[in-house]
Enzyme design. Structure first.
Site, PDB file in Angstrom:
ATOM      1  N   TYR A  43      46.858  37.300  42.115  1.00 23.91           N
ATOM      2  CA  TYR A  43      46.033  36.216  41.543  1.00 23.91           C
ATOM      3  C   TYR A  43      46.944  35.131  40.976  1.00 23.91           C
ATOM      4  CZ  TYR A  43      43.287  40.557  41.288  1.00 23.91           C
ATOM      5  OH  TYR A  43      42.709  41.769  41.555  1.00 23.91           O
ATOM      6  N   ASP A  50      40.358  35.985  32.155  1.00 23.19           N
ATOM      7  CA  ASP A  50      41.736  36.453  31.957  1.00 23.19           C
ATOM      8  C   ASP A  50      42.414  35.600  30.889  1.00 23.19           C
ATOM      9  OD1 ASP A  50      40.859  36.964  34.810  1.00 23.19           O
ATOM     10  OD2 ASP A  50      42.697  38.161  34.790  1.00 23.19           O
ATOM     11  N   TYR A  97      45.908  32.341  47.898  1.00 26.14           N
ATOM     12  CA  TYR A  97      44.820  33.207  47.426  1.00 26.14           C
ATOM     13  C   TYR A  97      43.619  32.944  48.324  1.00 26.14           C
ATOM     14  CZ  TYR A  97      41.024  35.139  44.668  1.00 26.14           C
ATOM     15  OH  TYR A  97      39.931  35.864  44.262  1.00 26.14           O
ATOM     16  N   GLY A 181      32.746  39.548  36.577  1.00 25.71           N
ATOM     17  CA  GLY A 181      34.101  40.026  36.318  1.00 25.71           C
ATOM     18  C   GLY A 181      34.325  41.435  36.836  1.00 25.71           C
ATOM     19  N   ASP A 183      33.595  42.870  39.940  1.00 32.77           N
ATOM     20  CA  ASP A 183      33.145  42.436  41.260  1.00 32.77           C
ATOM     21  C   ASP A 183      32.371  43.461  42.092  1.00 32.77           C
ATOM     22  OD1 ASP A 183      34.870  40.593  40.223  1.00 32.77           O
ATOM     23  OD2 ASP A 183      36.349  40.755  41.814  1.00 32.77           O
ATOM     24  N   TYR A 374      38.934  50.048  42.436  1.00 33.61           N
ATOM     25  CA  TYR A 374      38.680  48.842  41.636  1.00 33.61           C
ATOM     26  C   TYR A 374      37.682  49.084  40.491  1.00 33.61           C
ATOM     27  CZ  TYR A 374      39.488  43.757  41.875  1.00 33.61           C
ATOM     28  OH  TYR A 374      39.876  42.469  41.656  1.00 33.61           O
ATOM     29  N   TRP A 375      36.494  48.492  40.538  1.00 37.20           N
ATOM     30  CA  TRP A 375      35.557  48.630  39.412  1.00 37.20           C
ATOM     31  C   TRP A 375      34.567  49.768  39.640  1.00 37.20           C
ATOM     32  CZ3 TRP A 375      36.668  45.982  35.091  1.00 37.20           C
ATOM     33  CH2 TRP A 375      37.423  44.805  35.202  1.00 37.20           C
ATOM     34  N   GLU A 418      47.199  46.657  36.515  1.00 32.26           N
ATOM     35  CA  GLU A 418      45.886  45.995  36.484  1.00 32.26           C
ATOM     36  C   GLU A 418      44.790  47.000  36.120  1.00 32.26           C
ATOM     37  OE1 GLU A 418      45.033  44.447  40.328  1.00 32.26           O
ATOM     38  OE2 GLU A 418      43.194  43.423  39.729  1.00 32.26           O
TER      39      GLU A 418
HETATM   40  C1  9WN Z   1      37.797  37.373  42.042  1.00 28.63           C
HETATM   41  C2  9WN Z   1      41.703  37.899  38.056  1.00 28.63           C
HETATM   42  C3  9WN Z   1      40.341  38.403  38.498  1.00 28.63           C
HETATM   43  C4  9WN Z   1      39.535  38.997  37.334  1.00 28.63           C
HETATM   44  C5  9WN Z   1      38.280  39.734  37.819  1.00 28.63           C
HETATM   45  C6  9WN Z   1      38.706  40.750  38.874  1.00 28.63           C
HETATM   46  C7  9WN Z   1      39.438  40.059  40.010  1.00 28.63           C
HETATM   47  C8  9WN Z   1      38.984  38.292  41.705  1.00 28.63           C
HETATM   48  C9  9WN Z   1      39.469  39.004  42.947  1.00 28.63           C
HETATM   49  O1  9WN Z   1      40.576  39.376  39.522  1.00 28.63           O
HETATM   50  O2  9WN Z   1      38.533  39.190  40.679  1.00 28.63           O
HETATM   51  O3  9WN Z   1      37.470  36.590  40.937  1.00 28.63           O
HETATM   52  O4  9WN Z   1      40.107  38.343  43.792  1.00 28.63           O
HETATM   53  O5  9WN Z   1      39.218  40.210  43.105  1.00 28.63           O
HETATM   54  O6  9WN Z   1      37.610  41.453  39.349  1.00 28.63           O
HETATM   55  O7  9WN Z   1      37.651  40.364  36.732  1.00 28.63           O
HETATM   56  O8  9WN Z   1      39.148  37.981  36.459  1.00 28.63           O
HETATM   57  O9  9WN Z   1      42.372  38.893  37.361  1.00 28.63           O
END
Ligand code: 9WN
Length: 450
Positions: A43, A50, A97, A181, A183, A374-375, A418
């Site tokens: 990211y 964040d 990205y 947040g 996802d 992930y989540w 992360e």
């Molecule tokens: C899409 C940056 C972000 C967090 C999110 C997390 C993840 C992005 C991704 O990363 O999301 O926004 O590309 O997966 O789910 O909570 O803000 O860390």
């Protein structure tokens, strides 16, 4: 110590000074001219929530940067008050990205800033972050920064209250899982199943995330196909929020998002009092949102909060960690506080004075619990930090201390990852993640800080 390194363990627990050095090194390595990237690889731009979590940690060690972090994010606020979930760094190459600015096309929208952004939002934890950043470093510079941010924070809330109350019930509706947040949380499986898309469309794109993280730990191609379909629907509607109920494919009231929304009014009341504005209206709004949250998203049958899918007007069935977020609210009625403490300490989430495993992002007894993805199971520090704050707020210091210890142990064992395996604590995703480092600093700083 370099970012990504794991500090030496002393007697089973890493030495706090070593952990703190690791966290500062991670934040320094992720600092990019006026903001902190969540991760250099996964990211590389600025993300909204964040930045809020990161500002809380930076305030302990680099207070000037904490204010720059928030100020740079709010410079990208749209004229309608929305704070975009991604602010793109124009210096990065196309493809750094996915999906990048070419998909969002914010420049085509009147009222968008000159820098390219996404058109979505994320949970509004920024007022709380600004208040805590000030409390962590209460000087004149901080007070001036707080005073300057106040109108922008108010505009952020106004956007959510006026444009995103799709059901007219006082709650904010999220229009994309990325807005939550969390996802690919199982909470979104039901509403996402109704989004028309084929995994095969992803053959036309190059996913950036799976080049840097194990595909088995990330959302699937079908998830991404649906994410893109929802973005396209919103973008082609000009990111306008009128008439969403008539056809937008994803409309959900999320307990975490709305807990953050109410908590922001509590924080704004305190900021107003500190900076010479009127706290009264914020307190009234905080009470109203909390009341709506209980009325619309609390399920007395399960004893937890669950998202409401506005397309069916039903609560979704999955019991995820999102349901614990309303604990954050000081005005949550006792009945719901007690129910959430029972939920948090149940076998589903395992919060305890001494935790043998970290807080998972999903009910660990559920058949769709996935420890690596992930989540859908892994443990995340931002969620643990929010739940810990709620436990402290509602007079459960021993549970809060147990949760704090388990979070510190995670980083001591694996570094500033992360997310973490919810059974073994192994580090997953990016190894040098911004909010993990920042919130670790906050947790280390004071055992009882609220
Ligand atoms: C899409 C940056 C972000 C967090 C999110 C997390 C993840 C992005 C991704 O990363 O999301 O926004 O590309 O997966 O789910 O909570 O803000 O860390």
């Amino acid at each position: 110590m370099t970012a990504g390194a794991v500090p030496t363990r002393i007697g089973g627990t890493a030495e706090p000074a070593g952990l703190s050095r690791l966290a500062v090194a991670t934040l320094d390595a992720n600092w990019e001219h006026d903001h902190t990237v969540p991760s250099r690889t996964l990211y590389p731009h600025q993300w909204s929530w964040d930045s809020a979590f990161i500002a809380i940690g930076l305030a302990h060690v680099r207070p000037g940067r904490a204010w720059r972090e928030l100020a740079s994010l709010f410079r990208a606020q749209w004229a309608d008050g929305r704070v975009p979930h991604i602010v793109f760094n124009p210096a990065l190459r196309v493809g750094a990205y996915f999906p990048g600015p070419e998909l969002w096309r914010s420049a085509d929208v009147p009222g968008a800033p000159s820098v390219a952004t996404s058109g979505l939002v994320q949970p509004p934890v920024h007022a709380l972050a600004a208040l805590l950043a000030y409390r962590r470093a209460p000087d004149q510079h901080g007070l001036a920064a707080l005073r300057q941010l106040y109108p922008a924070l108010v505009a952020q809330q106004r956007y959510l209250a006026q444009r995103r109350d799709v059901a007219g019930d006082g709650l904010v509706c999220v229009v994309h899982p990325w807005e939550s947040g969390l996802d690919n949380s199982p909470a979104w499986d039901e509403p996402m199943a109704a989004v028309d898309a084929e995994a095969a469309v992803m053959r036309a794109y190059r996913r950036h995330d799976t080049a840097h993280a194990d595909a088995a730990h990330r959302p699937t191609d079908l998830d991404y196909a649906r994410y893109l379909a929802i973005v396209a629907a919103y973008r082609d509607h000009g990111y306008a929020d009128r008439d969403l109920a008539d056809g937008h494919p994803f409309l959900v009231e999320c307990p975490l998002f709305n807990a953050a929304f109410s908590s922001a009014e509590h924080a704004l009341a305190d900021i107003a009092a500190l900076t010479g504005f009127d706290p009264g209206p914020h307190r009234v709004r905080a009470d109203r949102v909390t009341e709506a949250l209980v009325r619309r998203l609390y399920d007395p049958g399960t004893g937890t909060f669950q998202p409401r899918d506005l397309r069916t007007d039903r609560l979704v069935g999955a019991r995820t960690v999102l349901g614990l977020a309303p604990l954050l609210l000081p005005n949550l009625p006792n009945r719901q506080v007690d129910a959430l403490v029972a939920e948090a300490t149940s076998a589903r989430f395992g919060v305890a004075r001494r935790m043998d495993r970290p807080l998972p992002s999903h009910d660990r007894t559920a058949p769709d619990f996935e420890p690596l993805r992930y989540w859908r199971g892994p443990s995340w520090l931002n969620i643990g930090w929010l739940v810990r704050r709620g436990l402290t707020t509602h007079g459960h210091p021993e549970l809060a201390a147990g949760l704090r210890r388990s979070m510190i142990d995670l980083v001591a064992g694996a570094g500033c990852h992360e997310y973490f395996h919810p059974d073994t604590g192994a580090g997953l995703g990016s190894p040098a993640f911004g909010w993990t480092a920042a919130l670790l600093l906050d947790l280390l700083a004071d055992e009882s800080t609220c």
